[in-house]
Design a protein around this motif. Structure first.
Motif, PDB file in Angstrom:
ATOM      1  N   GLN A   3       0.836  -1.204   0.000  1.00 41.89           N
ATOM      2  CA  GLN A   3       0.000   0.000   0.000  1.00 41.89           C
ATOM      3  C   GLN A   3       0.870   1.253   0.000  1.00 41.89           C
ATOM      4  OE1 GLN A   3      -2.602   0.459   3.386  1.00 41.89           O
ATOM      5  NE2 GLN A   3      -4.386   0.360   2.061  1.00 41.89           N
ATOM      6  N   ARG A   4       0.457   2.268  -0.774  1.00 40.35           N
ATOM      7  CA  ARG A   4       1.186   3.539  -0.781  1.00 40.35           C
ATOM      8  C   ARG A   4       0.344   4.590  -0.069  1.00 40.35           C
ATOM      9  NH1 ARG A   4       2.015   5.220  -6.517  1.00 40.35           N
ATOM     10  NH2 ARG A   4       3.677   6.583  -5.810  1.00 40.35           N
ATOM     11  N   SER A   5       1.039   5.567   0.527  1.00 40.16           N
ATOM     12  CA  SER A   5       0.308   6.620   1.229  1.00 40.16           C
ATOM     13  C   SER A   5       0.231   7.863   0.345  1.00 40.16           C
ATOM     14  CB  SER A   5       0.992   6.946   2.559  1.00 40.16           C
ATOM     15  OG  SER A   5       2.355   7.218   2.350  1.00 40.16           O
ATOM     16  N   ILE A   6      -0.854   8.602   0.484  1.00 37.82           N
ATOM     17  CA  ILE A   6      -1.093   9.771  -0.385  1.00 37.82           C
ATOM     18  C   ILE A   6      -1.798  10.874   0.390  1.00 37.82           C
ATOM     19  CG2 ILE A   6      -3.336   8.870  -1.228  1.00 37.82           C
ATOM     20  CD1 ILE A   6      -2.580  10.085  -3.993  1.00 37.82           C
ATOM     21  N   SER A   7      -1.452  12.119   0.079  1.00 39.28           N
ATOM     22  CA  SER A   7      -2.207  13.281   0.542  1.00 39.28           C
ATOM     23  C   SER A   7      -2.667  14.061  -0.680  1.00 39.28           C
ATOM     24  CB  SER A   7      -1.334  14.189   1.418  1.00 39.28           C
ATOM     25  OG  SER A   7      -1.101  13.577   2.659  1.00 39.28           O
ATOM     26  N   VAL A   8      -3.873  14.598  -0.607  1.00 43.03           N
ATOM     27  CA  VAL A   8      -4.385  15.406  -1.717  1.00 43.03           C
ATOM     28  C   VAL A   8      -4.686  16.810  -1.194  1.00 43.03           C
ATOM     29  CG1 VAL A   8      -6.100  15.604  -3.566  1.00 43.03           C
ATOM     30  CG2 VAL A   8      -5.400  13.328  -2.767  1.00 43.03           C
ATOM     31  N   LEU A   9      -3.889  17.767  -1.629  1.00 50.46           N
ATOM     32  CA  LEU A   9      -4.083  19.173  -1.252  1.00 50.46           C
ATOM     33  C   LEU A   9      -5.010  19.784  -2.300  1.00 50.46           C
ATOM     34  CD1 LEU A   9      -0.285  20.006  -0.617  1.00 50.46           C
ATOM     35  CD2 LEU A   9      -1.944  18.951   0.954  1.00 50.46           C
ATOM     36  N   GLY A  10      -6.152  20.293  -1.858  1.00 53.31           N
ATOM     37  CA  GLY A  10      -7.156  20.762  -2.823  1.00 53.31           C
ATOM     38  C   GLY A  10      -8.060  19.607  -3.234  1.00 53.31           C
ATOM     39  N   ALA A  11      -8.417  18.771  -2.239  1.00 56.26           N
ATOM     40  CA  ALA A  11      -9.139  17.524  -2.514  1.00 56.26           C
ATOM     41  C   ALA A  11     -10.549  17.761  -3.059  1.00 56.26           C
ATOM     42  CB  ALA A  11      -9.221  16.695  -1.236  1.00 56.26           C
ATOM     43  N   LEU A  22      -9.875   8.166  -9.085  1.00 58.45           N
ATOM     44  CA  LEU A  22      -8.947   7.080  -9.456  1.00 58.45           C
ATOM     45  C   LEU A  22      -8.547   6.250  -8.240  1.00 58.45           C
ATOM     46  CD1 LEU A  22      -6.709   9.076 -11.967  1.00 58.45           C
ATOM     47  CD2 LEU A  22      -8.316   7.244 -12.540  1.00 58.45           C
ATOM     48  N   ILE A  23      -8.354   6.928  -7.117  1.00 60.50           N
ATOM     49  CA  ILE A  23      -7.984   6.213  -5.883  1.00 60.50           C
ATOM     50  C   ILE A  23      -9.127   5.261  -5.477  1.00 60.50           C
ATOM     51  CG2 ILE A  23      -7.487   6.527  -3.390  1.00 60.50           C
ATOM     52  CD1 ILE A  23      -5.257   7.665  -5.001  1.00 60.50           C
ATOM     53  N   ARG A  24     -10.349   5.776  -5.643  1.00 63.07           N
ATOM     54  CA  ARG A  24     -11.541   4.988  -5.278  1.00 63.07           C
ATOM     55  C   ARG A  24     -11.574   3.654  -6.037  1.00 63.07           C
ATOM     56  NH1 ARG A  24     -15.030   8.946  -6.377  1.00 63.07           N
ATOM     57  NH2 ARG A  24     -15.331   9.656  -4.241  1.00 63.07           N
ATOM     58  N   ARG A  25     -11.078   3.689  -7.281  1.00 61.47           N
ATOM     59  CA  ARG A  25     -11.100   2.481  -8.117  1.00 61.47           C
ATOM     60  C   ARG A  25     -10.030   1.469  -7.716  1.00 61.47           C
ATOM     61  NH1 ARG A  25     -14.138   3.954 -12.799  1.00 61.47           N
ATOM     62  NH2 ARG A  25     -14.771   6.101 -12.461  1.00 61.47           N
ATOM     63  N   GLU A  26      -9.029   1.945  -6.941  1.00 59.48           N
ATOM     64  CA  GLU A  26      -7.958   1.033  -6.503  1.00 59.48           C
ATOM     65  C   GLU A  26      -7.754   1.231  -5.000  1.00 59.48           C
ATOM     66  OE1 GLU A  26      -4.424   1.456  -8.877  1.00 59.48           O
ATOM     67  OE2 GLU A  26      -5.398   0.402 -10.532  1.00 59.48           O
ATOM     68  N   ARG A  27      -8.871   1.215  -4.299  1.00 62.25           N
ATOM     69  CA  ARG A  27      -8.901   1.618  -2.902  1.00 62.25           C
ATOM     70  C   ARG A  27      -7.889   0.887  -2.020  1.00 62.25           C
ATOM     71  NH1 ARG A  27      -8.270   3.884   0.376  1.00 62.25           N
ATOM     72  NH2 ARG A  27      -9.458   4.636   2.143  1.00 62.25           N
ATOM     73  N   ASP A  28      -7.743  -0.395  -2.268  1.00 62.86           N
ATOM     74  CA  ASP A  28      -6.871  -1.191  -1.395  1.00 62.86           C
ATOM     75  C   ASP A  28      -5.389  -0.863  -1.591  1.00 62.86           C
ATOM     76  OD1 ASP A  28      -7.355  -2.184  -3.922  1.00 62.86           O
ATOM     77  OD2 ASP A  28      -6.565  -4.161  -3.422  1.00 62.86           O
ATOM     78  N   ARG A 278       1.953   1.871 -15.028  1.00 64.81           N
ATOM     79  CA  ARG A 278       0.707   2.348 -15.654  1.00 64.81           C
ATOM     80  C   ARG A 278      -0.465   1.729 -14.923  1.00 64.81           C
ATOM     81  NH1 ARG A 278       1.362   6.411 -19.678  1.00 64.81           N
ATOM     82  NH2 ARG A 278       3.391   6.068 -20.605  1.00 64.81           N
ATOM     83  N   MET A 279      -1.561   2.453 -14.857  1.00 69.97           N
ATOM     84  CA  MET A 279      -2.764   1.907 -14.224  1.00 69.97           C
ATOM     85  C   MET A 279      -3.956   2.006 -15.177  1.00 69.97           C
ATOM     86  SD  MET A 279      -3.631   4.985 -11.497  1.00 69.97           S
ATOM     87  CE  MET A 279      -5.326   4.499 -11.109  1.00 69.97           C
TER      88      MET A 279
END
Ligand code: NDP
Length: 385
Positions: A3-11, A22-28, A278-279
């Motif tokens: 698993q990778r960690s991510i922050s979204v500024l301006g979410a 896109l994250i929702r589609r690869e939630r795990d 690529r995803m």
């Protein structure tokens, strides 16, 4: 893959929600750390709960109570104000998506860069304003800057495996915006509703107006100059109304590489999320027979002087690009609020560039001081109108 960690500024914005789609589609595959907004507290809380974020931050502290109320009993930490925003942006993550609009995103983007990990940069105003201050921070921290802007992402992809020394030219494509075929009088009096109605892209209000004035392409020219240091004279702009080719790189042997794709920001965002892999994305493949023709025109800097002003600002360097950006932000906000005409935007920016001379900023505080001085001057000019 772990698993990778991510922050979204301006979410809560256009790029932010496309990223989260896109994250929702690869939630795990992802652990979400920080999600931020300015004041859309309910929307932010909804996203933070859905994505199990560690922290949700509103930049505008007066919206913190709304955020807390909207988060209710959830385990998501809530915070507000610029210090909290910077603190959240500096929490260690594998990837930060910098998608705040305007120079307001500069400090949190720099905070993320200082962590030395990957930063997917949509917030072009931050790079335009900070220029070498940001690129030096990237070099110092060892961060990887991944361009989200579709043109720069295209160039990034076309440059992969090649050397900058072998580049003859880089061509940024521009849709030409909603007023591409309009005459001067019609452009002068265009309304905010007409200006945000972009023919190909669905974007936030500010960048949509920038696309209509062509300041977006001007900002992108300066952005490209910093991201791909081949020399300003080698960076060209061509109007390509179909927005199918997102940009091109010509090499010294005469080969030109182009990146094509649907006009959907999820394509370049996916390229950053998965880089260097690529995803999958949900977009339909390009249907070239249906598109039929691709056309190209030279920009008309008579009707759209923004690209000329931006090139001059890039050539001048130092504080000038930050002045151009700040003046444009003030002018666009005023136009959207009904304060000035569309045709007043470029002259206001030009006037600020003529009127203001400031020392070359050497660090983040000095860039912010330039930004603030230019805003004060631009606002004073607006009040004199
Ligand atoms: P939006 O206006 O849709 O979203 C902006 C985001 O920034 C929102 O989350 C907003 O929060 C937040 N925000 C606004 N003001 C502040 C502030 N003062 N402090 C902190 N956060 C703030 O913008 P876009 O998504 O369209 O654009 C974001 C960036 O990406 C811009 O730099 C733009 O140029 C760039 N970009 C955008 C593209 C697009 O297709 N939209 C394409 C290429 C680049 P809130 O919702 O609470 O207001």
């Amino acid at each position: 893959m772990s698993q990778r960690s991510i922050s979204v500024l301006g979410a809560t914005g256009s790029v932010g929600t496309s990223t989260l789609d896109l994250i929702r589609r690869e939630r795990d595959k992802w652990r979400v750390v920080a999600l931020t907004a300015n004041c859309q507290a309910e929307e932010l809380a909804k996203l933070a709960r859905e994505f199990d974020a560690e922290i949700a931050v509103v930049a505008d502290e007066s919206c913190l109570t709304d955020l807390r109320n909207a988060l209710g009993e959830s385990a998501v930490e809530a915070a507000g104000g610029s210090a909290a925003l910077n603190e959240a942006a500096s929490r260690p993550v594998d990837l930060t998506v910098a998608a705040i609009v305007g120079c307001a995103g500069l400090a949190p983007t720099m905070a993320a860069i200082e962590q030395g990990k990957a930063v997917a940069l949509a917030n072009k105003e931050a790079l335009v304003s900070a220029g070498e201050v940001m690129t030096a921070a990237v070099a110092r921290s060892g961060a990887t800057l991944l361009p989200v802007d579709s043109e720069h992402n295209a160039i990034f992809q076309c440059l992969a495996g090649n050397e900058l020394d072998h580049v003859r030219s880089i061509t940024l494509t521009a849709s030409g915006g909603p007023f591409r075929t309009w005459d001067n009088d019609a452009i002068e009096n265009a309304t905010p509703k007409q200006a945000v109605n972009h023919p190909n892209w669905d974007m936030g209000a500010k960048i949509s107006v920038d696309s209509a004035t062509m300041f977006n392409k001007g900002l992108e020219l300066i952005e490209a100059h910093h991201l791909f240091p081949v020399g300003l004279e080698k960076i060209k702009i061509v109007v390509h109304p179909q927005s199918v080719i997102h940009s091109m790189v010509e090499y010294r042997d005469g080969s030109t590489l182009a990146q094509l794709g649907p006009s959907d920001m999820r394509v370049p965002i996916a390229s950053c999320l998965a880089w260097p892999e690529r995803m999958e994305t949900p977009m339909s493949p390009l249907d070239l027979p249906a598109i039929g023709e691709l056309s190209f025109f030279a920009p008309d800097e008579g009707r759209f002087p923004a690209t000329r002003l931006a090139r001059q600002a890039a050539e001048a360097g130092g504080a000038t690009p930050a002045i151009l950006n700040a003046a444009n932000e003030v002018a666009v906000a005023s136009f959207l609020a009904g304060g000035i005409k569309f045709g007043d935007i470029a002259p206001l920016v030009a006037r600020c560039l003529d009127d203001i001379t400031l020392p070359v900023p050497a660090n983040l505080d000095e860039v912010q001081a330039v930004d603030s001085a230019a805003r004060t001057q631009a606002t004073a000019l607006l009040e004199m109108k």
